[in-house]
Design an enzyme around this catalytic site. Structure first.
Site, PDB file in Angstrom:
ATOM      1  N   GLU A  37       0.832  -1.211   0.000  1.00 24.40           N
ATOM      2  CA  GLU A  37       0.000   0.000   0.000  1.00 24.40           C
ATOM      3  C   GLU A  37       0.862   1.256   0.000  1.00 24.40           C
ATOM      4  OE1 GLU A  37      -3.124   0.077  -1.187  1.00 24.40           O
ATOM      5  OE2 GLU A  37      -3.685  -1.273   0.453  1.00 24.40           O
ATOM      6  N   HIS A  38       0.463   2.207  -0.815  1.00 27.10           N
ATOM      7  CA  HIS A  38       1.202   3.458  -1.014  1.00 27.10           C
ATOM      8  C   HIS A  38       2.611   3.168  -1.531  1.00 27.10           C
ATOM      9  CE1 HIS A  38      -1.785   6.371   0.340  1.00 27.10           C
ATOM     10  NE2 HIS A  38      -2.189   5.416   1.170  1.00 27.10           N
ATOM     11  N   THR A  39       2.712   2.124  -2.309  1.00 23.89           N
ATOM     12  CA  THR A  39       3.982   1.779  -2.947  1.00 23.89           C
ATOM     13  C   THR A  39       3.950   2.057  -4.448  1.00 23.89           C
ATOM     14  OG1 THR A  39       3.133  -0.459  -3.098  1.00 23.89           O
ATOM     15  CG2 THR A  39       4.652  -0.027  -1.303  1.00 23.89           C
ATOM     16  N   GLY A 129     -13.080   3.194  -1.358  1.00 23.12           N
ATOM     17  CA  GLY A 129     -11.820   2.484  -1.161  1.00 23.12           C
ATOM     18  C   GLY A 129     -11.665   1.228  -1.986  1.00 23.12           C
ATOM     19  N   LEU A 130     -12.660   0.901  -2.824  1.00 22.87           N
ATOM     20  CA  LEU A 130     -12.516  -0.275  -3.685  1.00 22.87           C
ATOM     21  C   LEU A 130     -12.420   0.158  -5.154  1.00 22.87           C
ATOM     22  CD1 LEU A 130     -15.064  -2.684  -1.934  1.00 22.87           C
ATOM     23  CD2 LEU A 130     -12.600  -2.532  -1.564  1.00 22.87           C
ATOM     24  N   SER A 132     -13.973   2.522  -7.254  1.00 25.06           N
ATOM     25  CA  SER A 132     -15.054   2.650  -8.227  1.00 25.06           C
ATOM     26  C   SER A 132     -14.672   3.631  -9.336  1.00 25.06           C
ATOM     27  CB  SER A 132     -16.349   3.069  -7.547  1.00 25.06           C
ATOM     28  OG  SER A 132     -16.110   4.149  -6.697  1.00 25.06           O
ATOM     29  N   ASP A 177      -4.839   0.928  -9.392  1.00 18.48           N
ATOM     30  CA  ASP A 177      -6.283   0.706  -9.494  1.00 18.48           C
ATOM     31  C   ASP A 177      -6.714   0.459 -10.935  1.00 18.48           C
ATOM     32  OD1 ASP A 177      -6.077   1.268  -6.845  1.00 18.48           O
ATOM     33  OD2 ASP A 177      -6.970   3.265  -6.989  1.00 18.48           O
TER      34      ASP A 177
HETATM   35  C1  GLA Z   1      -5.285   4.816  -4.105  1.00 19.42           C
HETATM   36  C2  GLA Z   1      -4.572   5.152  -5.413  1.00 19.42           C
HETATM   37  C3  GLA Z   1      -3.606   4.027  -5.797  1.00 19.42           C
HETATM   38  C4  GLA Z   1      -2.674   3.677  -4.636  1.00 19.42           C
HETATM   39  C5  GLA Z   1      -3.468   3.478  -3.344  1.00 19.42           C
HETATM   40  C6  GLA Z   1      -2.563   3.286  -2.139  1.00 19.42           C
HETATM   41  O1  GLA Z   1      -6.115   3.705  -4.273  1.00 19.42           O
HETATM   42  O2  GLA Z   1      -5.511   5.340  -6.448  1.00 19.42           O
HETATM   43  O3  GLA Z   1      -2.872   4.415  -6.937  1.00 19.42           O
HETATM   44  O4  GLA Z   1      -1.688   4.664  -4.471  1.00 19.42           O
HETATM   45  O5  GLA Z   1      -4.341   4.554  -3.081  1.00 19.42           O
HETATM   46  O6  GLA Z   1      -1.837   2.109  -2.244  1.00 19.42           O
END
Ligand code: GLA
Length: 391
Positions: A37-39, A129-130, A132, A177
């Site tokens: 996450e946040h990578t 958070g999924l 959309s 995403d």
């Molecule tokens: C959101 C962003 C992704 C990613 C995540 C964190 O979903 O759209 O690109 O950075 O946060 O992992």
């Protein structure tokens, strides 16, 4: 709503708004990230999978170059634009249309020549958070690509959709995403190197355990501003490390290199952000190895460590996500649980033993309500495929 109910609704809404039948029905999934996450915007690894839940669209070509867009969430309302002069919607209930408009705009800027489109969309992705938004972007991209035979390669389309979000919508997200929505594969997660876009499909075989999405039902109010703040903190870390190291992104740095050079980062907060990124990338690589070897217990432990790092070092969880994840940890039969996506509310993901699932939902639901006053929702995850034409 079931997929059949959604597509039946779409057909009747389409007939009511535009008359007649659509040329095609399309689907594009939401996603859940298992770890990493946040990578992505740091050039590291992610490990998302596409959900069987997503966004559906009924679409038809138009010969006059107009875009007419509607959603079943605002019945009767149509957003209109001309392909030749697409402008961003800056306020009001029509802002959702920036995702399809942005994709049409970026496709043209990349030299593709789609024609006009009328489209109604509807979805069943719960909460925030999924992803959309990425789901709607890929839905639009695939509809235009298919209906106008544009022959856009799928990874190219993924990148164009990310550009739409970055440049048109104005959210500085990474590639995860859009990649998950565009490239998903049934029953597999994607181990993606966001620097090179090399990736591998890994079967998610959990051997008697369920993957579950937990919706905090806490709105992600700060997500946009704090997200951009974290990105610039990572850039500052890179700048300071570049006094000695030839790196472009934090993902270029190994953990030993970080340890030997972290003193260059003089700001403690910025150092914490970098530490999260460096070790989260390692954890993701380790977690994928464990899953491939059938070691779901260690995979779960790494998920827990990921959450702790996102809470203490990256500071993107917040009281609701922490409460729901802590309650999940406490419930017997949980192998691992963590926040997923950008954070600041939205959803968490957990791996739970099948025979403990009922108790898990009861325990976590009750204790989460006590702690936050909010009602949690639970969705056993079915991992589905990427965006596609249905008919
Ligand atoms: C959101 C962003 C992704 C990613 C995540 C964190 O979903 O759209 O690109 O950075 O946060 O992992």
């Amino acid at each position: 709503m079931t997929p059949n109910q959604i597509t039946a609704n779409l057909r009747s809404e389409f007939a009511a708004l535009f008359g007649g039948e659509p040329d095609g029905l399309f689907f594009s999934p939401g996603r859940v990230n298992l770890i990493g996450e946040h990578t992505d915007y740091n050039g590291g690894y992610v490990f998302p999978c596409a959900l069987s839940l997503g966004t559906y669209g009924a679409a038809r070509k138009r010969a006059d170059g107009r875009l007419r867009l509607a959603t079943t969430s605002s019945p009767g309302a149509v957003v209109e634009a001309e392909l030749g002069g697409i402008a961003r919607i800056t306020a009001g209930a029509e802002k959702w249309a920036n995702y399809p408009l942005g994709v049409a705009d970026e496709l043209q800027k990349a030299g593709y020549r789609p024609g006009g489109l009328e489209m109604v969309i509807s979805g069943n992705i719960p909460g925030g958070g999924l992803s959309s938004s990425a789901s709607v972007e890929l839905l639009t991209g695939v509809a235009l690509d298919e209906l106008y035979s544009l022959k856009i390669g799928r990874v190219e389309l993924v990148k164009l959709c990310q550009r739409a979000e970055n440049l048109f919508v104005g959210v500085n997200c990474g590639i995860m995403d859009q990649f998950a929505a565009g490239m998903g594969k049934k029953d597999h997660a994607m181990f993606l190197d966001c620097a090179s876009l090399e990736f591998e499909y890994v079967p998610v075989a959990l051997r008697g355990r369920t993957l579950v999405v937990l919706n905090t039902n806490k709105e992600r109010t700060l997500a946009g501003s704090k997200y951009n703040e974290r990105r610039s903190e990572c850039e500052r870390a890179v700048e300071m490390l570049r006094q000695k190291l030839d790196i472009r992104l934090l993902g270029d740095l190994s953990a030993p290199e970080f340890e030997a050079n972290k003193g260059l980062i003089t700001d403690g907060t910025v150092r914490n952000r970098a530490e999260h990124v460096v070790y989260e990338i390692e954890r993701t690589r380790d977690a994928v190895k464990c899953l491939k070897a059938g070691d779901v217990s260690t995979f779960g432990r790494l998920m827990n460590e990921s959450h702790i790092s996102l809470r203490d070092l990256y500071e993107v969880t917040g009281p609701e996500l922490d409460a729901i994840v802590e309650e999940a940890w406490r419930s017997p039969g949980t192998l691992g649980a963590r926040m997923t996506g950008a954070g600041f509310g939205g959803c968490a993901v957990a791996i739970v033993a099948n025979d403990g699932y009922k108790g898990f939902v009861e325990n976590v639901g009750r204790n989460y309500r006590k702690r936050t006053g909010l009602e949690a929702e639970f969705y056993p995850v079915e991992i589905g495929g990427g965006a596609e034409r249905l008919t």
